[in-house]
Design a protein around this motif. Structure first.
Motif, PDB file in Angstrom:
ATOM      1  N   ARG A   1      14.322 -14.539 -10.852  1.00 49.04           N
ATOM      2  CA  ARG A   1      15.392 -14.995 -11.741  1.00 49.04           C
ATOM      3  C   ARG A   1      14.827 -15.370 -13.115  1.00 49.04           C
ATOM      4  N   HIS A   2      13.694 -16.066 -13.105  1.00 45.55           N
ATOM      5  CA  HIS A   2      13.052 -16.463 -14.358  1.00 45.55           C
ATOM      6  C   HIS A   2      12.632 -15.235 -15.161  1.00 45.55           C
ATOM      7  N   GLN A   3      12.043 -14.244 -14.474  1.00 44.05           N
ATOM      8  CA  GLN A   3      11.604 -13.037 -15.165  1.00 44.05           C
ATOM      9  C   GLN A   3      12.786 -12.240 -15.712  1.00 44.05           C
ATOM     10  N   MET A   4      13.880 -12.188 -14.944  1.00 39.27           N
ATOM     11  CA  MET A   4      15.059 -11.464 -15.413  1.00 39.27           C
ATOM     12  C   MET A   4      15.636 -12.128 -16.654  1.00 39.27           C
ATOM     13  N   ASP A   5      15.678 -13.456 -16.666  1.00 33.95           N
ATOM     14  CA  ASP A   5      16.184 -14.179 -17.842  1.00 33.95           C
ATOM     15  C   ASP A   5      15.322 -13.884 -19.066  1.00 33.95           C
ATOM     16  N   ALA A   6      13.995 -13.882 -18.853  1.00 36.38           N
ATOM     17  CA  ALA A   6      13.083 -13.612 -19.965  1.00 36.38           C
ATOM     18  C   ALA A   6      13.238 -12.171 -20.449  1.00 36.38           C
ATOM     19  N   LEU A   7      13.433 -11.239 -19.511  1.00 33.79           N
ATOM     20  CA  LEU A   7      13.610  -9.830 -19.877  1.00 33.79           C
ATOM     21  C   LEU A   7      14.894  -9.635 -20.670  1.00 33.79           C
ATOM     22  N   ARG A   8      15.967 -10.287 -20.238  1.00 37.65           N
ATOM     23  CA  ARG A   8      17.232 -10.182 -20.971  1.00 37.65           C
ATOM     24  C   ARG A   8      17.084 -10.720 -22.394  1.00 37.65           C
ATOM     25  N   ALA A   9      16.343 -11.827 -22.530  1.00 38.26           N
ATOM     26  CA  ALA A   9      16.148 -12.420 -23.857  1.00 38.26           C
ATOM     27  C   ALA A   9      15.362 -11.479 -24.769  1.00 38.26           C
ATOM     28  N   ARG A  10      14.320 -10.821 -24.207  1.00 44.26           N
ATOM     29  CA  ARG A  10      13.523  -9.892 -25.020  1.00 44.26           C
ATOM     30  C   ARG A  10      14.362  -8.696 -25.464  1.00 44.26           C
ATOM     31  N   ILE A  11      15.161  -8.173 -24.562  1.00 48.21           N
ATOM     32  CA  ILE A  11      15.976  -7.010 -24.903  1.00 48.21           C
ATOM     33  C   ILE A  11      17.051  -7.378 -25.911  1.00 48.21           C
ATOM     34  N   GLU A  12      17.647  -8.543 -25.733  1.00 47.93           N
ATOM     35  CA  GLU A  12      18.679  -8.970 -26.686  1.00 47.93           C
ATOM     36  C   GLU A  12      18.076  -9.151 -28.077  1.00 47.93           C
ATOM     37  N   ASN A  13      16.840  -9.635 -28.131  1.00 48.19           N
ATOM     38  CA  ASN A  13      16.158  -9.787 -29.417  1.00 48.19           C
ATOM     39  C   ASN A  13      15.948  -8.430 -30.074  1.00 48.19           C
ATOM     40  N   ARG A  14      15.608  -7.410 -29.270  1.00 51.59           N
ATOM     41  CA  ARG A  14      15.453  -6.046 -29.802  1.00 51.59           C
ATOM     42  C   ARG A  14      16.787  -5.520 -30.322  1.00 51.59           C
ATOM     43  N   LEU A  15      17.847  -5.759 -29.551  1.00 55.23           N
ATOM     44  CA  LEU A  15      19.163  -5.238 -29.926  1.00 55.23           C
ATOM     45  C   LEU A  15      19.650  -5.836 -31.233  1.00 55.23           C
ATOM     46  N   GLN A  16      19.300  -7.089 -31.483  1.00 55.04           N
ATOM     47  CA  GLN A  16      19.745  -7.744 -32.713  1.00 55.04           C
ATOM     48  C   GLN A  16      19.134  -7.118 -33.964  1.00 55.04           C
ATOM     49  N   LYS A  17      18.070  -6.359 -33.767  1.00 52.02           N
ATOM     50  CA  LYS A  17      17.425  -5.696 -34.891  1.00 52.02           C
ATOM     51  C   LYS A  17      18.099  -4.362 -35.237  1.00 52.02           C
ATOM     52  N   LEU A  18      19.002  -3.905 -34.361  1.00 53.10           N
ATOM     53  CA  LEU A  18      19.733  -2.664 -34.610  1.00 53.10           C
ATOM     54  C   LEU A  18      20.963  -2.946 -35.471  1.00 53.10           C
ATOM     55  N   PRO A  19      21.477  -1.920 -36.155  1.00 57.82           N
ATOM     56  CA  PRO A  19      22.751  -2.092 -36.866  1.00 57.82           C
ATOM     57  C   PRO A  19      23.825  -2.548 -35.881  1.00 57.82           C
ATOM     58  N   LYS A  20      24.715  -3.388 -36.347  1.00 59.14           N
ATOM     59  CA  LYS A  20      25.702  -4.009 -35.459  1.00 59.14           C
ATOM     60  C   LYS A  20      26.528  -2.984 -34.702  1.00 59.14           C
ATOM     61  N   ASP A  21      26.881  -1.868 -35.329  1.00 54.00           N
ATOM     62  CA  ASP A  21      27.735  -0.889 -34.661  1.00 54.00           C
ATOM     63  C   ASP A  21      27.000  -0.086 -33.585  1.00 54.00           C
ATOM     64  N   GLN A  22      25.657  -0.167 -33.564  1.00 60.54           N
ATOM     65  CA  GLN A  22      24.879   0.557 -32.562  1.00 60.54           C
ATOM     66  C   GLN A  22      24.550  -0.300 -31.332  1.00 60.54           C
ATOM     67  N   ARG A  23      24.750  -1.602 -31.459  1.00 60.94           N
ATOM     68  CA  ARG A  23      24.334  -2.503 -30.380  1.00 60.94           C
ATOM     69  C   ARG A  23      25.094  -2.288 -29.062  1.00 60.94           C
ATOM     70  N   PRO A  24      26.431  -2.140 -29.078  1.00 60.30           N
ATOM     71  CA  PRO A  24      27.141  -1.989 -27.792  1.00 60.30           C
ATOM     72  C   PRO A  24      26.649  -0.796 -26.973  1.00 60.30           C
ATOM     73  N   ALA A  25      26.460   0.364 -27.641  1.00 58.91           N
ATOM     74  CA  ALA A  25      26.003   1.553 -26.916  1.00 58.91           C
ATOM     75  C   ALA A  25      24.581   1.366 -26.411  1.00 58.91           C
ATOM     76  N   ALA A  26      23.727   0.763 -27.235  1.00 59.80           N
ATOM     77  CA  ALA A  26      22.344   0.537 -26.825  1.00 59.80           C
ATOM     78  C   ALA A  26      22.276  -0.453 -25.665  1.00 59.80           C
ATOM     79  N   ARG A  27      23.117  -1.487 -25.733  1.00 65.20           N
ATOM     80  CA  ARG A  27      23.141  -2.476 -24.653  1.00 65.20           C
ATOM     81  C   ARG A  27      23.624  -1.840 -23.348  1.00 65.20           C
ATOM     82  N   ALA A  28      24.650  -1.012 -23.444  1.00 64.06           N
ATOM     83  CA  ALA A  28      25.170  -0.334 -22.245  1.00 64.06           C
ATOM     84  C   ALA A  28      24.124   0.595 -21.646  1.00 64.06           C
ATOM     85  N   ALA A  29      23.354   1.266 -22.493  1.00 57.67           N
ATOM     86  CA  ALA A  29      22.320   2.172 -22.011  1.00 57.67           C
ATOM     87  C   ALA A  29      21.219   1.404 -21.274  1.00 57.67           C
ATOM     88  N   MET A  30      20.864   0.241 -21.801  1.00 52.28           N
ATOM     89  CA  MET A  30      19.832  -0.561 -21.157  1.00 52.28           C
ATOM     90  C   MET A  30      20.314  -1.128 -19.826  1.00 52.28           C
TER      91      MET A  30
END
Length: 255
Positions: free
Chosen positions: A89-118
């Motif tokens: 559970r701890h590792q999954m939370d940390a993984l979600r945080a890392r991925i969300e940090n990556r997604l925030q660096k994408l243009p806002k309109d690209q985030r939903p598709a990228a998040r769904a793909a992940m």
């Protein structure tokens, strides 16, 4: 009936009862075959060992509940016990945080598709528990002469894998041996609870026996019981060789 006849009858009864007791307590080896190779499951009242088609094998002991993965080629082993759920559970939370940090660096309109793909790529990434259950179809079948009940696995409300489950009696498993199998099943399910990964497992506690056929819903691969043996299994089969080094479980990554 003469006294000598009574003695013979008594002796015969003792032999019969001894034979029945020995059969009930016999060890069990189940051999499965599929497109990816052969699998063997060794079962006693004290332990369960699972050998796949690769180098590693898994061990569960009733007196020390944990799933131990042993890798002979590296002379190492990894241990997961009831505390594994918290670590996962701890590792999954940390993984979600890392991925969300990556997604925030994408243009806002690209985030939903990228998040769904992940989320599609990594089970449990959404953080939402995905239900897994069974549909007892009522259908029956036989696998290698063993009667079994056809079970439909349901994930997130959708049909998934299929199994044919045989009772412990049909497989010749003793009460104590099957109790050890059930405790291993329970541990496997406990380790996934609350991690977001519940949906990738099997509803172990709902199984009233052992699968003798499994059909993967994605690959279509079928794995079936090919042989049963009740020959004695040496204790060494369930021992981690001396000199093997314990390793910590690998951390979850996006790779």
């Amino acid at each position: 009936m003469t006294r000598s006849t009574w003695r013979l009858a008594g002796a015969a009864m003792i032999l019969a009862l001894t034979g029945l007791f020995s059969a009930a307590q016999a060890d069990t080896t189940l051999t499965y075959v599929g497109a990816s190779g052969q699998y063997q499951v060794y079962i006693t009242a004290e332990a369960v060992r699972i050998d796949g088609d690769g180098d590693s094998w898994q061990l569960y002991r009733a007196d020390d509940p944990a799933i131990v993965s042993v890798t002979p080629s590296e002379q190492t082993y990894t241990r997961l016990d009831k505390n594994a759920a918290g670590e996962i559970r701890h590792q999954m939370d940390a993984l979600r945080a890392r991925i969300e940090n990556r997604l925030q660096k994408l243009p806002k309109d690209q985030r939903p598709a990228a998040r769904a793909a992940m989320v599609a790529k990594i089970p449990g990434l959404s953080g939402k528990s995905r239900s897994v259950g069974i549909d007892r179809t009522g259908a029956t079948d036989q696998v290698n002469g063993i009667a079994c009940n056809v079970i439909q696995i349901v994930r997130g409300g959708q049909p998934a894998d299929k199994m044919c489950v045989a009772s412990a009696d049909a497989l010749g498993l003793s009460k104590d041996s099957f109790a050890t199998v059930r405790s291993m099943f329970a541990l496997l399910q406990d380790m996934l609870e609350g991690t977001g990964l519940e949906g990738i497992g099997l509803p172990y506690r709902d199984l009233s026996g052992m699968p003798v056929r499994f059909v993967d819903s994605v690959s279509g691969e079928r794995r079936s019981l090919a042989a049963i043996s009740h020959a004695d299994i040496p204790d060494s089969r369930f021992a981690i060789p001396d000199g093997y080094i314990e390793q910590k479980p690998e951390k979850l990554t996006t790779q």
